[in-house]
Design a protein around this motif. Structure first.
Motif, mmCIF file in Angstrom:
data_model
loop_
_atom_site.group_PDB
_atom_site.id
_atom_site.type_symbol
_atom_site.label_atom_id
_atom_site.label_comp_id
_atom_site.label_asym_id
_atom_site.label_seq_id
_atom_site.Cartn_x
_atom_site.Cartn_y
_atom_site.Cartn_z
ATOM 1 N N ALA A 193 0.136 11.081 -4.784
ATOM 2 C CA ALA A 193 -0.570 12.128 -5.531
ATOM 3 C C ALA A 193 -1.616 11.496 -6.439
ATOM 4 N N GLY A 194 -2.777 12.160 -6.539
ATOM 5 C CA GLY A 194 -3.847 11.609 -7.364
ATOM 6 C C GLY A 194 -3.400 11.300 -8.778
ATOM 7 N N GLY A 195 -2.578 12.190 -9.356
ATOM 8 C CA GLY A 195 -2.128 11.979 -10.722
ATOM 9 C C GLY A 195 -1.114 10.875 -10.879
ATOM 10 N N ALA A 196 -0.615 10.348 -9.743
ATOM 11 C CA ALA A 196 0.381 9.275 -9.788
ATOM 12 C C ALA A 196 -0.199 7.914 -9.427
ATOM 13 N N ILE A 197 -1.494 7.848 -9.134
ATOM 14 C CA ILE A 197 -2.114 6.561 -8.816
ATOM 15 C C ILE A 197 -2.004 5.625 -10.016
ATOM 16 N N SER A 198 -1.461 4.438 -9.784
ATOM 17 C CA SER A 198 -1.260 3.503 -10.890
ATOM 18 C C SER A 198 -1.691 2.079 -10.557
ATOM 19 N N LYS A 199 -1.869 1.760 -9.280
ATOM 20 C CA LYS A 199 -2.194 0.385 -8.906
ATOM 21 C C LYS A 199 -3.678 0.079 -9.048
ATOM 22 N N GLY A 200 -4.529 1.097 -8.889
ATOM 23 C CA GLY A 200 -5.963 0.917 -9.020
ATOM 24 C C GLY A 200 -6.538 1.896 -10.016
ATOM 25 N N ILE A 237 0.827 -1.205 0.000
ATOM 26 C CA ILE A 237 0.000 0.000 0.000
ATOM 27 C C ILE A 237 0.864 1.258 0.000
ATOM 28 N N ASN A 238 0.410 2.255 -0.716
ATOM 29 C CA ASN A 238 0.998 3.598 -0.710
ATOM 30 C C ASN A 238 -0.056 4.566 -0.209
ATOM 31 N N ILE A 239 0.203 5.246 0.918
ATOM 32 C CA ILE A 239 -0.715 6.213 1.499
ATOM 33 C C ILE A 239 -0.144 7.609 1.290
ATOM 34 N N GLY A 240 -0.903 8.492 0.693
ATOM 35 C CA GLY A 240 -0.439 9.839 0.421
ATOM 36 C C GLY A 240 0.109 10.031 -0.979
ATOM 37 N N GLU A 273 -3.312 3.813 -2.644
ATOM 38 C CA GLU A 273 -3.359 2.713 -3.602
ATOM 39 C C GLU A 273 -2.705 1.482 -3.004
ATOM 40 N N ALA A 274 -3.100 0.308 -3.504
ATOM 41 C CA ALA A 274 -2.509 -0.948 -3.070
ATOM 42 C C ALA A 274 -2.661 -1.975 -4.181
ATOM 43 N N ASP A 275 -1.754 -2.964 -4.162
ATOM 44 C CA ASP A 275 -1.859 -4.035 -5.152
ATOM 45 C C ASP A 275 -3.148 -4.813 -4.975
#
Length: 211
Positions: A147-154, A142-145, A173-175
């Motif tokens: 940036a919205g524009g960098a979300i890539s897992k979901g 999981i990645n907390i914090g 985001e999280a795997d």
């Protein structure tokens, strides 16, 4: 902090980590793949969702402000957390919503599925919610914090991604994610596909919520 309504977001909406059961509002309906999260005006009614377990692959979460239309037709803003899954498997799903019918009294629309050995399967799911509880919640990588524009897992719905300020907004985001005994209050859900096994819809008088 400025805001506009619709799917325009607050620039810095700090979301509490409450991943959601992302397969609820339009039970029994399949929407075209890549459907948007709450790209429609919302009714003034929230609904309850319960599930025995949820396994989701490709999890994302971010904040937004939806538009709710009340009984008089006027619109009001509603801050929500949007959660998305690339795919999800759900057992013992229950959804309920109160249905006031004027002189006929109050009724409850209740839908159940995935409770006879074959789970509910869903893809490209987005849900707008304001409350969630789970007995356990496990997140992998999981990645907390983020940036919205960098979300890539979901997944991220295209309407939100196009809004000013989204690129630097708070996200998670999280795997994958696994939740048990899920209970939530939701306002809207969109899904690419939504397959319900052993579905049962019932409209009954009085109060008969999922929880």
């Amino acid at each position: 902090m400025s805001q506009t309504f619709g799917k325009t977001r607050w620039k810095r909406f700090a979301v509490v980590m409450v991943p959601t059961l992302a397969a609820t509002a339009a039970v029994g309906v399949s929407i075209a793949q890549g459907a948007l999260a709450a790209s429609f005006a919302l009714s003034g009614a929230s609904f309850k969702v319960e599930a025995g377990s949820l396994h989701g692959d490709g999890f994302s979460q971010y904040g937004t402000v939806d538009t709710v239309v009340n009984g008089s037709g006027t619109k009001a803003p509603l801050p929500v957390a949007v959660s998305g899954f690339n795919s999800a498997t759900i057992t013992n799903l229950c959804q309920s919503v109160d249905v006031p019918l004027g002189p006929l009294g109050d009724y409850t629309l209740r839908i159940t599925a995935g409770d006879a050995g074959t789970p509910v399967q869903a893809s490209k799911l987005f849900i707008d919610m304001t409350d969630l509880k789970a007995d356990t919640a496990t997140f992998n990588n999981i990645n907390i914090g983020v940036a919205g524009g960098a979300i890539s897992k979901g997944p991220v719905d295209s309407t939100s991604a196009a809004q000013p300020g989204f690129a630097g907004s708070f996200g998670q985001e999280a795997d994958s994610a696994d939740l048990t005994n899920v209970k939530q209050t939701a306002w809207a859900t969109s899904a690419g596909t939504f397959a319900l096994a052993n579905m049962h819809l019932n409209l009954s008088s009085g109060s008969n919520p999922c929880f």
